[in-house]
Design an enzyme around this catalytic site. Structure first.
Site, PDB file in Angstrom:
ATOM      1  N   HIS A 185      70.425  86.924  11.985  1.00 57.92           N
ATOM      2  CA  HIS A 185      70.879  85.811  12.813  1.00 57.92           C
ATOM      3  C   HIS A 185      71.030  86.296  14.251  1.00 57.92           C
ATOM      4  O   HIS A 185      71.154  87.493  14.506  1.00 57.92           O
ATOM      5  CB  HIS A 185      72.193  85.209  12.292  1.00 57.92           C
ATOM      6  CG  HIS A 185      73.321  86.176  12.197  1.00 57.92           C
ATOM      7  ND1 HIS A 185      73.567  86.929  11.071  1.00 57.92           N
ATOM      8  CD2 HIS A 185      74.290  86.534  13.080  1.00 57.92           C
ATOM      9  CE1 HIS A 185      74.622  87.687  11.257  1.00 57.92           C
ATOM     10  NE2 HIS A 185      75.091  87.476  12.483  1.00 57.92           N
ATOM     11  N   HIS A 195      70.133  90.362  14.075  1.00 59.61           N
ATOM     12  CA  HIS A 195      70.790  91.448  13.355  1.00 59.61           C
ATOM     13  C   HIS A 195      71.420  90.911  12.078  1.00 59.61           C
ATOM     14  O   HIS A 195      71.564  89.697  11.899  1.00 59.61           O
ATOM     15  CB  HIS A 195      71.890  92.078  14.222  1.00 59.61           C
ATOM     16  CG  HIS A 195      73.035  91.158  14.484  1.00 59.61           C
ATOM     17  ND1 HIS A 195      72.960  90.116  15.391  1.00 59.61           N
ATOM     18  CD2 HIS A 195      74.285  91.085  13.933  1.00 59.61           C
ATOM     19  CE1 HIS A 195      74.103  89.460  15.412  1.00 59.61           C
ATOM     20  NE2 HIS A 195      74.933  90.020  14.524  1.00 59.61           N
ATOM     21  N   ASN A 223      83.496  87.642  21.268  1.00 60.85           N
ATOM     22  CA  ASN A 223      82.270  87.721  22.067  1.00 60.85           C
ATOM     23  C   ASN A 223      82.342  86.666  23.159  1.00 60.85           C
ATOM     24  O   ASN A 223      82.481  85.475  22.859  1.00 60.85           O
ATOM     25  CB  ASN A 223      81.031  87.484  21.207  1.00 60.85           C
ATOM     26  CG  ASN A 223      80.720  88.650  20.296  1.00 60.85           C
ATOM     27  OD1 ASN A 223      81.314  89.713  20.417  1.00 60.85           O
ATOM     28  ND2 ASN A 223      79.793  88.454  19.374  1.00 60.85           N
ATOM     29  N   TYR A 229      80.260  85.022  26.150  1.00 56.87           N
ATOM     30  CA  TYR A 229      78.911  84.882  26.698  1.00 56.87           C
ATOM     31  C   TYR A 229      78.936  84.081  27.995  1.00 56.87           C
ATOM     32  O   TYR A 229      79.614  83.061  28.100  1.00 56.87           O
ATOM     33  CB  TYR A 229      77.993  84.150  25.718  1.00 56.87           C
ATOM     34  CG  TYR A 229      77.801  84.822  24.385  1.00 56.87           C
ATOM     35  CD1 TYR A 229      76.804  85.775  24.200  1.00 56.87           C
ATOM     36  CD2 TYR A 229      78.606  84.492  23.300  1.00 56.87           C
ATOM     37  CE1 TYR A 229      76.619  86.383  22.971  1.00 56.87           C
ATOM     38  CE2 TYR A 229      78.429  85.096  22.066  1.00 56.87           C
ATOM     39  CZ  TYR A 229      77.436  86.038  21.909  1.00 56.87           C
ATOM     40  OH  TYR A 229      77.261  86.639  20.680  1.00 56.87           O
ATOM     41  N   TYR A 279      83.421  99.403  15.763  1.00 59.89           N
ATOM     42  CA  TYR A 279      82.380 100.255  15.184  1.00 59.89           C
ATOM     43  C   TYR A 279      81.261 100.504  16.187  1.00 59.89           C
ATOM     44  O   TYR A 279      81.075  99.750  17.145  1.00 59.89           O
ATOM     45  CB  TYR A 279      81.823  99.632  13.899  1.00 59.89           C
ATOM     46  CG  TYR A 279      81.052  98.343  14.092  1.00 59.89           C
ATOM     47  CD1 TYR A 279      79.662  98.326  14.096  1.00 59.89           C
ATOM     48  CD2 TYR A 279      81.726  97.128  14.253  1.00 59.89           C
ATOM     49  CE1 TYR A 279      78.966  97.144  14.259  1.00 59.89           C
ATOM     50  CE2 TYR A 279      81.038  95.947  14.418  1.00 59.89           C
ATOM     51  CZ  TYR A 279      79.653  95.961  14.413  1.00 59.89           C
ATOM     52  OH  TYR A 279      78.967  94.782  14.585  1.00 59.89           O
ATOM     53  N   ARG A 327      80.467  80.504  26.730  1.00 65.31           N
ATOM     54  CA  ARG A 327      80.828  80.293  25.326  1.00 65.31           C
ATOM     55  C   ARG A 327      81.514  81.538  24.800  1.00 65.31           C
ATOM     56  O   ARG A 327      81.137  82.658  25.149  1.00 65.31           O
ATOM     57  CB  ARG A 327      79.592  80.007  24.477  1.00 65.31           C
ATOM     58  CG  ARG A 327      79.905  79.913  22.979  1.00 65.31           C
ATOM     59  CD  ARG A 327      78.664  79.691  22.143  1.00 65.31           C
ATOM     60  NE  ARG A 327      79.006  79.590  20.729  1.00 65.31           N
ATOM     61  CZ  ARG A 327      78.755  80.525  19.824  1.00 65.31           C
ATOM     62  NH1 ARG A 327      78.153  81.647  20.178  1.00 65.31           N
ATOM     63  NH2 ARG A 327      79.095  80.357  18.554  1.00 65.31           N
TER      64      ARG A 327
END
Length: 395
Positions: free
Chosen positions: A267, A205, A194, A196, A140, A278
């Site tokens: 959060h 968000h 994700n 990182y 999205y 991570r």
């Protein structure tokens, strides 16, 4: 001699001296008696009044400070109450063993490698400094990709614009969650990885309510971190306020968000909480009525001549979207200097003609400097302008 001093004989002089000494002694005794009387009166007053008169000022000061202390206590109570509400919408499970984590992490590395080779669809991969996202099943638009900013503006990509969920995600992750009744069979149709790097973050968000069902399930890998609720971000340099709740997330743990934690409070991942690499796999289900970009409804006059061939080859680029961000790798040192994140990318759209006092040290966006350099190549007038004294270069 006694007559010369005014006394008739020595006995009179001795008598007069004795009476004077008695008077002095009597004065001292009277003063002592008066002091004793004052002390007795003070003791009687103290017995009648629990606090001395001098304490009145202190008591008044305490009374004056009570409202201030009460406001602080009320704020603390409100914060504790909100933290309690957040906790009520969180479920955590330590589900994956060290060996299972290692197998899944090896698969994540394979995803990164395939993305580096360009083997995924365009909208599957989204790169940002110190954080890459890989969409599978459903993707999205969000953040800087939106023409209009704000909640409710997010849209799903057309079907097929992102790659399908890899088999290993079903076999190693989703199936185990189903077996432990964390989610029902067939719930997940969207998986996001994700990835990182140290110092990476994602701003506060709420996962779009009009896009995704609840709950939101995430599984953490590679290292421990924290998920924070209710933070406020400021930028240049980046600063983050104290969270309402900081939730530790361990390697191999599953975090399930619903209710207040998912819908009523933001959060985020703070930069200071990513000390090592991570990765997190986020598993969600899209709503049946979720809005979706409709490329077919776009007028053919607005599409480039090569659109049809690109569409057939799977290389779609919806003109309703803004250009994608750079696919360069982030500089490992970027965590230690001010960074421009999604919420202040508007700065990149300003004039490429920078005044002398705003040289490179004021911005760290890779895209900003590259676009500035390319604009100077496209615009000879700008390159020859006497006001343009900053030499742009690639880095």
């Amino acid at each position: 001699m006694a007559a010369a001093s005014g006394y008739t004989d020595l006995r009179e002089k001795l008598k007069s001296m004795t009476s004077r000494d008695n008077y002095k002694a009597g004065s001292r005794e009277a003063a002592a008696a008066a002091a004793a009387a004052v002390a007795a009166a003070a003791a009687a007053a103290a017995a009648a009044e629990p606090y001395p008169a001098s304490g009145t000022t202190k008591r008044k000061y305490q009374e004056d400070s009570d409202p201030e202390r009460s406001d602080y206590e009320e704020h603390q109570l409100q914060k504790e109450e909100e933290a309690r509400k957040v906790k009520s919408g969180i479920r955590q499970i330590r589900l994956f063993s060290q060996d299972e984590c290692s197998k899944i992490e090896a698969r994540i590395d394979e995803v990164v490698s395939r993305a580096e080779k360009g083997l995924y669809n365009e909208h599957t991969v989204d790169r940002a400094p110190l954080r890459n996202k890989y969409f599978f099943g459903e993707g999205y638009t969000y953040g800087a990709q939106l023409q209009k900013r704000g909640p409710g503006q997010e849209r799903l990509y057309p079907p097929g614009d992102v790659d399908e969920i890899p088999d290993w995600v079903h076999q190693l992750v989703i199936q185990k969650l189903v077996e432990h009744r964390v989610i029902p069979e067939g719930f997940v149709n969207s998986a996001v990885i994700n990835d990182y790097q140290p110092g990476g973050c994602i701003v506060s968000h709420v996962d779009p309510i009009h896009i995704f069902e609840r709950p939101i399930v995430s599984v953490s890998f590679f290292s421990d971190s924290a998920l924070c609720f209710g933070c406020k971000f400021q930028f240049k340099p980046i600063r983050v306020s104290e969270p309402v709740l900081s939730l530790p997330v361990r390697r191999g743990s599953v975090t399930v968000l619903s209710g207040y934690a998912a819908d009523e409070i933001t959060h985020c991942i703070r930069p200071q909480d990513i000390k090592e690499r991570r990765a997190v796999i986020i598993l969600r289900k899209t709503r049946l009525d979720a809005p979706r970009l409709e490329t077919k409804s776009l007028s053919s006059s607005t599409l480039p001549p090569s659109y049809a061939s690109d569409r057939l080859s799977g290389n779609t680029r919806d003109p309703a979207l803004k250009p994608k961000r750079s696919h360069r790798k982030a500089d490992p040192d970027a965590a230690h200097r001010p960074r421009i994140l999604e919420m202040d990318k508007e700065e990149n759209r300003r004039s490429v003609l920078l005044p002398t006092h705003r040289r490179r040290g004021s911005f760290s966006s890779e895209n900003y400097w590259r676009k500035s350099y390319e604009s100077s190549e496209d615009c000879p007038e700008a390159a020859s302008s006497p006001t343009r004294k900053v030499k742009m270069r690639r880095h």
